[in-house]
Scaffold this active site. Structure first.
Site, PDB file in Angstrom:
ATOM      1  CE  LYS A  82      -4.084   1.879   2.438  1.00 28.65           C
ATOM      2  NZ  LYS A  82      -5.014   1.690   3.555  1.00 28.65           N
ATOM      3  CB  SER A 157      -8.398   3.545   2.460  1.00 28.26           C
ATOM      4  OG  SER A 157      -7.550   2.963   3.435  1.00 28.26           O
ATOM      5  CB  SER A 181      -8.662   0.672   5.252  1.00 27.47           C
ATOM      6  OG  SER A 181      -9.399   1.834   5.096  1.00 27.47           O
TER       7      SER A 181
HETATM    8  N1  GLN Z   1     -13.498   3.990   5.818  1.00 24.31           N
HETATM    9  C1  GLN Z   1     -12.902   4.431   7.047  1.00 24.31           C
HETATM   10  C2  GLN Z   1     -12.487   5.878   6.928  1.00 24.31           C
HETATM   11  O1  GLN Z   1     -12.682   6.442   5.896  1.00 24.31           O
HETATM   12  C3  GLN Z   1     -11.760   3.558   7.423  1.00 24.31           C
HETATM   13  C4  GLN Z   1     -10.507   3.910   6.721  1.00 24.31           C
HETATM   14  C5  GLN Z   1      -9.353   3.050   7.129  1.00 24.31           C
HETATM   15  O2  GLN Z   1      -9.507   2.012   7.757  1.00 24.31           O
HETATM   16  N2  GLN Z   1      -8.186   3.517   6.804  1.00 24.31           N
HETATM   17  O3  GLN Z   1     -11.990   6.448   7.848  1.00 24.31           O
END
Ligand code: GLN
Length: 492
Positions: A82, A157, A181
Site C-alpha cells: 500500500k 481504503s 480498510s
Molecule cells: N473507511 C474508514 C475511513 O474512511 C476507514 C478507513 C481506514 O480504515 N483507513 O476512515
C-alpha cells in the site's frame, strides 16, 4: 501448469512450484508484471511500480534455490505494498497531491521485514488519499475498479492492494486498517483480509492517519497465506512506542484444529436489520456451517455499536488533524508557488495539496479538539470508546470469536456514494469497532450475491488471539471452498 495460471494461485501453491523448480522467482515476477502491463490501465491498482527492486529480489531467491539453500516461506512471492508504507528510495504518495513527488528516505519496519524475507514488492498500491475512505474513489490520482465488475468500487481504503491480488497483479498484499480498510476491500474483492491486534505490527514507516487505530495487515487469497504474511510482519519494534513487547507465535500453528467446543457469538445488532438479502443468507449459512463443524453458536448483543460511527469519526478525525499538520510545504512534499508570506505558503500549500475528504476530516478533527468543544466531543468519544471495549471484554468472557457480515452490502457502483459522505461512512458500521477496541478482526469470502459480487464474513477475537481467529476462519474457508478465481480479470 502455465505460468499465467500459476500467478492466480495462492502463495503456498506458488512456493511449491518454486521449490520444485517448475518456475523461477524471476519468471514469476516477470509474469506478474506482464499481467500488470496488460490490465492495470483498466483497474488502477498501482500508483507506481518498483520493478528494479522486485527483479533484484527475485534474483536473490533464485540464487538461493539454485544452491539448495533454505528460503523463507514467502520468499519470491509477489507482493503489492500500500502506497502509505515507506519503501526506501521509491515514491510514497498516500495517493495525495501533497506527497506526489515524495521519495521515501527510509524503510518502514514491515518493509524491512519483507526485504529480509526476500519478498519481491511489485509496486505501490493505490488507496484513498491518506487512507480516508471506503471506496478508493478518494485517490488524488485515479480511482481503482473492482476486478469482479469494473463498474463497482473495490472497497477502501486499501482498494489498490485488494484489486491487485484479486486481478492477479500480485499474490499477496499489505494494507492498513484504521476503521476497516483491510477488511472492506477484502470483502468486496473476494479475498481474506486481517487486521491484527493493535500493537502487534509496527506502525513505524506507515504514514499516520489515526495513530491509536491504525494497523498494517495482510490481504491474501487464502487464510493460510494471511497467517504466513502475519508471521513475516508481526513482532516488537523499538521504533514504535505502541508496539507490543511480546514474541509472536507461529500464526499457522492452530489453523487446522477442529472446532469442537469453540464458541462463536453472532452479533445481534449486525446480523439482523439493514442487511442486503444475500448478505443475510450468507450469515445464516456461515452459522449453520459452524454448527455442523461442532462449534457452539451463541447470540451476543453489543448495544453500543450504534455509537461506534460517531465515536470513530471524532477520534479518527481528531488524530488525523494532528497527524496531518506536518504537511505544511516546509519540510517535504508539495509547496505552493507564488506566495508572499509564510502564512500564505501554509494555507495555499494545504488548500492545493489536500483533497476534499482530507480537508473535511481536518476541519472536523480540529473542531472536535478545539478548546470549549474538547470535553464535549473528544473526551466524551474516548469515554464511550472505553465502554465499547468493555462490551467486547464481556463478550469474550462468553465466546471465543464474534461473527457478523464485514459490510451490510456488497460492492456498490462507482459514483453512487461519493456525494454523500454519511452513507459512505455507514459502510464501516461492522468494522470500526475492532479498531476502537484494538482487537484482531478478519474478513473471509463465503459466497457471491445475485450479481456475482463477493460476500465477506467478519470474525473478531480478543486481543492477541489471532491464532484462534485464523483457525476459525480456516475451517469456514475449508467448508465453503470459495472460488476467488471467479474475479473477471484474473483469467484475462
Ligand atoms: N473507511 C474508514 C475511513 O474512511 C476507514 C478507513 C481506514 O480504515 N483507513 O476512515
Amino acid at each position: 501448469m502455465e505460468i499465467s495460471e500459476l500467478i492466480t494461485k495462492s502463495a503456498s501453491e506458488q512456493r511449491k512450484a518454486l521449490l520444485n523448480k517448475e518456475v523461477s522467482a524471476s519468471e514469476l515476477v516477470d509474469a506478474v508484471y506482464k499481467k500488470v502491463e496488460s490490465i492495470d490501465d483498466k483497474i488502477g491498482a498501482y500508483n507506481s511500480l518498483t520493478k528494479e527492486f522486485a527483479i533484484e529480489t527475485a534474483k536473490k531467491v533464485d540464487e538461493k534455490i539454485a544452491k539448495n539453500e533454505e528460503i523463507a516461506p514467502l520468499a519470491g512471492i509477489p507482493l503489492a505494498l500500500k502506497d502509505n508504507i515507506n519503501l526506501k528510495s521509491y515514491p510514497t504518495t498516500a495517493s495525495s497531491k501533497i506527497l506526489a513527488n515524495f521519495v521515501s528516505p527510509y524503510d518502514a519496519t514491515v518493509t524491512q521485514k519483507l526485504k529480509s524475507n526476500l519478498i519481491p514488492i511489485i509496486g505501490k498500491a493505490n488507496l484513498d488519499e491518506f487512507a480516508m475512505g471506503s471506496s478508493n474513489e478518494n485517490s488524488a490520482f485515479k480511482i481503482v475498479r473492482n476486478p469482479w465488475n469494473l463498474n463497482k468500487v473495490p472497497g477502501g481504503s486499501s482498494g489498490g492492494s485488494a484489486a491487485a491480488v484479486s486481478a492477479g497483479e500480485a499474490t499477496v498484499a499489505l494494507g492498513s486498517d484504521t476503521g476497516g480498510s483491510i477488511r472492506l476491500p477484502a470483502s468486496f474483492c473476494g479475498l481474506v483480509g486481517l487486521k491484527p491486534t493493535y500493537g502487534r505490527v509496527s506502525r513505524y514507516g506507515l504514514i499516520a492517519f489515526a495513530s491509536s487505530l491504525d494497523q498494517i495487515g495482510p490481504i491474501t487469497r487464502t487464510v493460510e497465506d494471511a497467517a504466513l504474511l502475519l508471521n513475516v510482519i508481526a513482532g516488537h519494534d523499538e521504533k514504535d512506542s505502541t508496539s507490543l513487547n511480546q514474541t509472536p507465535p507461529d500464526f499457522t500453528k492452530d489453523l487446522k484444529n477442529d472446532l469442537k467446543g469453540v464458541k462463536i457469538g453472532y452479533i445481534k445488532e449486525l446480523c439482523s436489520e439493514g442487511l442486503a438479502d444475500d448478505v443475510s443468507s450468507a450469515v445464516q449459512k456461515a452459522l449453520e456451517t459452524y454448527k455442523s463443524l461442532g462449534a457452539e453458536i451463541v447470540e451476543i448483543s453489543l448495544p453500543l455499536i450504534k455509537y461506534s460511527i460517531a465515536i470513530y469519526y471524532i477520534v479518527a478525525t481528531a488524530e488525523a488533524s494532528s497527524n496531518l499538520a506536518r504537511f505544511d510545504g516546509v519540510k517535504y512534499g508539495y509547496r505552493a508557488k507564488d506566495v508572499d508570506t509564510l502564512y500564505d505558503m501554509y494555507v495555499k500549500t494545504r488548500a492545493e495539496g489536500f483533497g476534499e475528504e482530507v480537508k473535511r476530516r481536518i476541519m472536523l478533527g480540529t473542531y472536535a479538539l478545539s478548546s470549549g468543544y474538547y470535553d464535549a466531543y473528544y473526551k466524551k468519544a474516548q469515554q464511550v470508546r472505553r465502554l465499547v471495549k468493555n462490551d467486547f471484554d464481556n463478550a469474550f468472557k462468553k465466546v471465543d470469536v464474534l461473527l457478523s457480515p464485514t459490510c451490510p452490502n456488497t460492492a456498490f457502483d462507482i459514483g453512487s456514494k461519493i456525494e454523500d459522505p454519511l452513507s459512505m461512512y455507514l459502510t464501516d458500521i461492522a468494522t470500526i469497532t475492532a479498531n476502537l477496541a484494538g482487537i484482531p478482526a478478519m474478513s473471509i469470502p463465503v459466497g457471491q450475491d445475485k450479481d456475482g459480487m463477493p460476500i465477506g464474513i467478519q470474525l473478531q477475537a480478543d486481543c492477541l488471539n489471532e491464532c484462534k481467529l485464523l483457525n476459525v476462519a480456516f475451517k469456514l474457508e475449508e467448508a465453503v471452498q470459495f472460488n476467488y478465481k471467479n474475479s473477471s480479470m484474473i483469467a484475462v
